[in-house]
Scaffold this active site. Structure first.
Site, PDB file in Angstrom:
ATOM      1  N   TYR A  50      22.966  86.206 -45.152  1.00 50.43           N
ATOM      2  CA  TYR A  50      23.006  87.066 -45.086  1.00 50.43           C
ATOM      3  C   TYR A  50      21.247  87.097 -45.439  1.00 50.43           C
ATOM      4  CZ  TYR A  50      21.734  90.323 -49.036  1.00 50.43           C
ATOM      5  OH  TYR A  50      21.085  91.404 -49.924  1.00 50.43           O
ATOM      6  N   THR A  98      15.767  93.305 -49.759  1.00 52.61           N
ATOM      7  CA  THR A  98      15.502  92.420 -50.653  1.00 52.61           C
ATOM      8  C   THR A  98      14.617  90.620 -50.941  1.00 52.61           C
ATOM      9  OG1 THR A  98      17.715  90.244 -51.293  1.00 52.61           O
ATOM     10  CG2 THR A  98      17.796  91.305 -49.123  1.00 52.61           C
ATOM     11  N   ASP A  99      14.312  90.455 -52.088  1.00 52.24           N
ATOM     12  CA  ASP A  99      13.290  89.460 -51.977  1.00 52.24           C
ATOM     13  C   ASP A  99      14.228  87.920 -51.845  1.00 52.24           C
ATOM     14  OD1 ASP A  99      15.663  88.625 -53.947  1.00 52.24           O
ATOM     15  OD2 ASP A  99      13.925  88.525 -56.146  1.00 52.24           O
ATOM     16  N   GLU A 100      15.760  88.120 -51.346  1.00 52.20           N
ATOM     17  CA  GLU A 100      16.049  86.623 -50.647  1.00 52.20           C
ATOM     18  C   GLU A 100      15.120  86.251 -49.713  1.00 52.20           C
ATOM     19  OE1 GLU A 100      20.388  86.236 -51.573  1.00 52.20           O
ATOM     20  OE2 GLU A 100      20.394  87.978 -52.859  1.00 52.20           O
ATOM     21  N   ASP A 124      29.001 106.758 -44.530  1.00 49.90           N
ATOM     22  CA  ASP A 124      29.409 104.668 -45.063  1.00 49.90           C
ATOM     23  C   ASP A 124      31.096 104.586 -44.297  1.00 49.90           C
ATOM     24  OD1 ASP A 124      28.932 102.849 -48.020  1.00 49.90           O
ATOM     25  OD2 ASP A 124      30.896 102.655 -46.562  1.00 49.90           O
ATOM     26  N   LEU A 171      28.009  87.750 -59.693  1.00 45.54           N
ATOM     27  CA  LEU A 171      27.920  87.311 -60.657  1.00 45.54           C
ATOM     28  C   LEU A 171      28.196  88.096 -62.056  1.00 45.54           C
ATOM     29  CD1 LEU A 171      27.354  84.032 -62.236  1.00 45.54           C
ATOM     30  CD2 LEU A 171      25.518  85.243 -62.193  1.00 45.54           C
ATOM     31  N   ASP A 224      29.029  73.790 -55.864  1.00 53.17           N
ATOM     32  CA  ASP A 224      28.169  74.350 -55.570  1.00 53.17           C
ATOM     33  C   ASP A 224      28.111  75.282 -54.137  1.00 53.17           C
ATOM     34  OD1 ASP A 224      25.275  75.589 -56.352  1.00 53.17           O
ATOM     35  OD2 ASP A 224      24.864  73.948 -55.891  1.00 53.17           O
ATOM     36  N   ALA A 241      19.092  85.518 -44.070  1.00 48.36           N
ATOM     37  CA  ALA A 241      18.156  85.863 -42.421  1.00 48.36           C
ATOM     38  C   ALA A 241      18.240  86.821 -41.638  1.00 48.36           C
ATOM     39  CB  ALA A 241      19.309  84.432 -41.962  1.00 48.36           C
ATOM     40  N   SER A 242      19.754  87.333 -42.074  1.00 50.46           N
ATOM     41  CA  SER A 242      19.885  88.752 -41.757  1.00 50.46           C
ATOM     42  C   SER A 242      19.443  90.008 -42.178  1.00 50.46           C
ATOM     43  CB  SER A 242      21.605  89.271 -41.638  1.00 50.46           C
ATOM     44  OG  SER A 242      21.740  89.689 -43.205  1.00 50.46           O
ATOM     45  N   LYS A 243      18.875  90.007 -43.458  1.00 45.61           N
ATOM     46  CA  LYS A 243      18.277  90.938 -44.039  1.00 45.61           C
ATOM     47  C   LYS A 243      16.277  90.596 -44.197  1.00 45.61           C
ATOM     48  CE  LYS A 243      19.121  93.613 -46.968  1.00 45.61           C
ATOM     49  NZ  LYS A 243      19.766  94.930 -46.372  1.00 45.61           N
ATOM     50  N   ASN A 266      21.601  81.542 -65.000  1.00 48.76           N
ATOM     51  CA  ASN A 266      23.122  82.167 -64.672  1.00 48.76           C
ATOM     52  C   ASN A 266      24.088  81.403 -66.280  1.00 48.76           C
ATOM     53  OD1 ASN A 266      22.525  82.201 -61.770  1.00 48.76           O
ATOM     54  ND2 ASN A 266      23.553  81.068 -60.786  1.00 48.76           N
TER      55      ASN A 266
HETATM   56  P1  NAD Z   1      27.507  97.220 -51.333  1.00 51.89           P
HETATM   57  O1  NAD Z   1      27.785  96.064 -50.568  1.00 51.89           O
HETATM   58  O2  NAD Z   1      28.516  97.072 -52.386  1.00 51.89           O
HETATM   59  O3  NAD Z   1      27.613  98.142 -50.464  1.00 51.89           O
HETATM   60  C1  NAD Z   1      27.513  98.348 -48.903  1.00 51.89           C
HETATM   61  C2  NAD Z   1      27.461  99.530 -48.567  1.00 51.89           C
HETATM   62  O4  NAD Z   1      27.294  99.775 -46.918  1.00 51.89           O
HETATM   63  C3  NAD Z   1      29.458 100.232 -48.560  1.00 51.89           C
HETATM   64  O5  NAD Z   1      29.106 101.359 -48.913  1.00 51.89           O
HETATM   65  C4  NAD Z   1      29.661  99.711 -47.399  1.00 51.89           C
HETATM   66  O6  NAD Z   1      30.600 100.635 -47.257  1.00 51.89           O
HETATM   67  C5  NAD Z   1      29.122 100.301 -46.647  1.00 51.89           C
HETATM   68  N1  NAD Z   1      28.795  99.527 -44.952  1.00 51.89           N
HETATM   69  C6  NAD Z   1      28.785  98.034 -45.017  1.00 51.89           C
HETATM   70  N2  NAD Z   1      28.676  98.258 -43.300  1.00 51.89           N
HETATM   71  C7  NAD Z   1      28.636  99.448 -43.235  1.00 51.89           C
HETATM   72  C8  NAD Z   1      28.389  99.295 -41.740  1.00 51.89           C
HETATM   73  N3  NAD Z   1      28.530  99.155 -40.656  1.00 51.89           N
HETATM   74  N4  NAD Z   1      28.040 101.211 -41.322  1.00 51.89           N
HETATM   75  C9  NAD Z   1      28.403 102.055 -42.185  1.00 51.89           C
HETATM   76  N5  NAD Z   1      27.752 101.487 -43.647  1.00 51.89           N
HETATM   77  C10 NAD Z   1      28.409 100.194 -43.777  1.00 51.89           C
HETATM   78  O7  NAD Z   1      25.691  96.717 -51.305  1.00 51.89           O
HETATM   79  P2  NAD Z   1      24.570  96.901 -52.109  1.00 51.89           P
HETATM   80  O8  NAD Z   1      24.359  95.853 -53.319  1.00 51.89           O
HETATM   81  O9  NAD Z   1      24.830  98.478 -52.946  1.00 51.89           O
HETATM   82  O10 NAD Z   1      23.416  96.643 -51.912  1.00 51.89           O
HETATM   83  C11 NAD Z   1      22.719  98.310 -51.488  1.00 51.89           C
HETATM   84  C12 NAD Z   1      21.525  97.893 -50.071  1.00 51.89           C
HETATM   85  O11 NAD Z   1      20.674  97.179 -50.880  1.00 51.89           O
HETATM   86  C13 NAD Z   1      21.910  96.312 -49.560  1.00 51.89           C
HETATM   87  O12 NAD Z   1      21.166  96.562 -47.779  1.00 51.89           O
HETATM   88  C14 NAD Z   1      21.304  95.227 -49.700  1.00 51.89           C
HETATM   89  O13 NAD Z   1      21.136  94.156 -49.078  1.00 51.89           O
HETATM   90  C15 NAD Z   1      20.439  95.480 -50.877  1.00 51.89           C
HETATM   91  N6  NAD Z   1      20.569  94.945 -51.436  1.00 51.89           N
HETATM   92  C16 NAD Z   1      20.566  94.886 -52.738  1.00 51.89           C
HETATM   93  C17 NAD Z   1      20.740  93.983 -54.250  1.00 51.89           C
HETATM   94  C18 NAD Z   1      21.425  93.424 -54.760  1.00 51.89           C
HETATM   95  O14 NAD Z   1      21.609  93.172 -56.126  1.00 51.89           O
HETATM   96  N7  NAD Z   1      23.177  94.051 -55.092  1.00 51.89           N
HETATM   97  C19 NAD Z   1      19.815  93.390 -54.229  1.00 51.89           C
HETATM   98  C20 NAD Z   1      18.093  94.010 -53.180  1.00 51.89           C
HETATM   99  C21 NAD Z   1      19.047  94.969 -52.114  1.00 51.89           C
HETATM  100  P1  TYD Z   2      25.020  86.553 -56.207  1.00 46.61           P
HETATM  101  O1  TYD Z   2      25.643  87.916 -57.235  1.00 46.61           O
HETATM  102  O2  TYD Z   2      26.487  86.482 -55.577  1.00 46.61           O
HETATM  103  O3  TYD Z   2      24.073  87.425 -55.560  1.00 46.61           O
HETATM  104  P2  TYD Z   2      22.702  86.364 -55.348  1.00 46.61           P
HETATM  105  O4  TYD Z   2      23.541  85.286 -54.635  1.00 46.61           O
HETATM  106  O5  TYD Z   2      22.209  86.911 -53.883  1.00 46.61           O
HETATM  107  O6  TYD Z   2      21.370  86.411 -55.984  1.00 46.61           O
HETATM  108  O7  TYD Z   2      25.085  85.256 -57.072  1.00 46.61           O
HETATM  109  C1  TYD Z   2      23.896  85.369 -58.140  1.00 46.61           C
HETATM  110  C2  TYD Z   2      23.846  84.110 -59.101  1.00 46.61           C
HETATM  111  O8  TYD Z   2      25.115  83.253 -59.437  1.00 46.61           O
HETATM  112  C3  TYD Z   2      23.758  82.927 -57.817  1.00 46.61           C
HETATM  113  O9  TYD Z   2      22.717  82.192 -58.216  1.00 46.61           O
HETATM  114  C4  TYD Z   2      25.289  82.411 -57.667  1.00 46.61           C
HETATM  115  C5  TYD Z   2      25.687  82.452 -58.673  1.00 46.61           C
HETATM  116  N1  TYD Z   2      27.382  82.630 -58.950  1.00 46.61           N
HETATM  117  C6  TYD Z   2      27.932  81.986 -60.032  1.00 46.61           C
HETATM  118  O10 TYD Z   2      27.579  80.686 -59.784  1.00 46.61           O
HETATM  119  N2  TYD Z   2      28.956  81.517 -59.179  1.00 46.61           N
HETATM  120  C7  TYD Z   2      30.450  82.907 -58.835  1.00 46.61           C
HETATM  121  O11 TYD Z   2      31.679  83.198 -58.904  1.00 46.61           O
HETATM  122  C8  TYD Z   2      28.716  83.432 -58.189  1.00 46.61           C
HETATM  123  C9  TYD Z   2      30.021  85.390 -57.400  1.00 46.61           C
HETATM  124  C10 TYD Z   2      27.643  83.148 -58.210  1.00 46.61           C
END
Ligand code: NAD
Ligand code: TYD
Length: 337
Positions: free
Chosen positions: A151, A126-128, A34, A191, A273, A153-155, A250
């Site tokens: 985001y 991710t489902d995104e 990490d 959120l 928004d 698009a990169s995933k 939300n």
């Molecule tokens: P997060 O942002 O909490 O954690 C990301 C971690 O990756 C951090 O510890 C960061 O230090 C590390 N990192 C970032 N860039 C790095 C690099 N260049 N080299 C090494 N480490 C690096 O993210 P998260 O919410 O835990 O998500 C984890 C994974 O799950 C991601 O790939 C995300 O796309 C995917 N995901 C997240 C969600 C969600 O709801 N959070 C849902 C579906 C999928």
């Molecule tokens: P988020 O937690 O950023 O997840 P994602 O955008 O990856 O789904 O946001 C969840 C939802 O909440 C999204 O519709 C955007 C909304 N949101 C707010 O309304 N206010 C906020 O401050 C944040 C961070 C998100």
């Protein structure tokens, strides 16, 4: 012993995964690579830190020489790639690091996986990547990719690189695409933790647009159990959607948090928004259920309360985060500290 490289294991989902898996498996040797970006926090890993089959390495997945060294040193045979820049709003403020880490970084890991002939490479997606839904319908694994934010698009790009490495070089890739997670250790930019912490601090709760955007919420441990099962049994080159059929607008989540904490709805503030804001996500997980026997265990009504209470009890964890650089991000994103 399975030597597993877990990247991004100091983040929200990765740290919950490591703590969960090391609690039940002695036959997994976990190397957590990490970079410790703003989102990485070693405090999340206190339950795992003393275990002999846990190793932490600070480093960047984009650095191919360093990644090569790690594969060699630890004889890595499995990869679970969580490492990513993960926040949509930050990707709208500046996209470059998202493509650097999420696409180039994944490519570097896949190259190493090819050279060292790993036995499985699980890409956490991710489902995104599917884009946005209208009022009806669910994402299936066959839904065309239509990412809308930098985001997503990169995933989606990373998923395509991973599948190409399977097609071209036979790298044993498998992909999970999960919906929105919630739970302990989630960084307060997202959120749910943002709204909990602002409520506790009696700060305004910034709701984007009309608050009626819908997300399909899953407790982080249910996601991690899905990752475990796909890692163990998932078929190579397949994609598995993961979700708990829990669609909520939300504004309902925000009101639920306020209610549980005994705070006034007057704290709610509708703000501008998000650019390109996806309206609705909802996921069909029947493939992983039928094929691998996974199903979610946690009820939203209980796990969300546990999560709110965790943030209430663990002020130390988030107070140090929000007092630092996070304040600059908050000011840029919301125009106020
Ligand atoms: P997060 O942002 O909490 O954690 C990301 C971690 O990756 C951090 O510890 C960061 O230090 C590390 N990192 C970032 N860039 C790095 C690099 N260049 N080299 C090494 N480490 C690096 O993210 P998260 O919410 O835990 O998500 C984890 C994974 O799950 C991601 O790939 C995300 O796309 C995917 N995901 C997240 C969600 C969600 O709801 N959070 C849902 C579906 C999928
Ligand atoms: P988020 O937690 O950023 O997840 P994602 O955008 O990856 O789904 O946001 C969840 C939802 O909440 C999204 O519709 C955007 C909304 N949101 C707010 O309304 N206010 C906020 O401050 C944040 C961070 C998100």
């Amino acid at each position: 012993m399975k030597n597993i490289l877990v990247t991004g294991g100091a983040g929200f989902i990765g740290s919950n995964f490591i703590n969960y898996i090391l609690d039940k498996r002695d036959d997994y040797n976990i190397v957590n690579l990490d970079k410790l970006t703003y989102a990485g926090n070693l405090e999340n890993l206190i339950p795992s830190q003393k275990k002999q089959n846990y190793h932490f390495v600070k480093g960047d997945i984009v650095n191919s020489e360093f990644v090569d060294l790690i594969f060699r040193k630890y004889d890595i045979k499995y990869v679970i790639n969580f490492a990513a820049e993960s926040h949509v709003d930050r990707s709208i403020l500046g996209s470059e690091v998202f493509f650097r880490t999420n696409v180039i970084g994944t490519n570097v890991l896949l190259e190493a996986a090819r050279r060292y002939e790993v036995e499985k490479f699980l890409q956490v997606s991710t489902d995104e990547v599917y884009g946005s839904l209208g009022e009806n319908g669910l994402f299936t694994e066959d839904t065309p990719l239509h990412p809308n934010s930098p985001y997503s698009a990169s995933k989606a790009s990373a998923d395509l690189v991973a599948l190409a490495f399977h097609h071209t070089y036979d790298v044993p890739v498998v992909i999970t695409r999960c919906s929105n997670n919630y739970g302990q250790y989630q960084f307060p930019e997202k959120l749910i933790p943002l709204m909990i912490i602002n409520s506790l601090n009696e700060k305004k709760l910034p709701v984007y647009g009309d608050g009626m955007n819908v997300r399909d919420w899953i407790y982080v441990l249910d996601h991690n159990k899905a990752i475990e099962i796909v890692f163990e049994k998932g078929r190579i080159s397949e994609v598995y959607n993961v979700g708990a059929s829990n669609e909520i607008p939300n504004i309902e989540i925000v009101k639920l948090i306020l209610k549980h904490l005994g705070k006034s709805e007057e704290l709610i503030e509708y703000v501008k928004d998000r650019l390109g804001h996806d309206r609705r996500y909802a996921i069909n997980s029947s493939k992983i259920k039928k094929e691998l026997g996974w199903s979610p265990c946690y009820k939203f009504e209980e796990a969300i309360i546990q999560t709110i209470d965790w943030y209430k009890k663990n002020k130390n964890w988030w107070e140090s985060i929000i007092s630092g650089k996070y304040q600059d991000y908050y000011k840029t994103q919301y125009g106020t500290k």
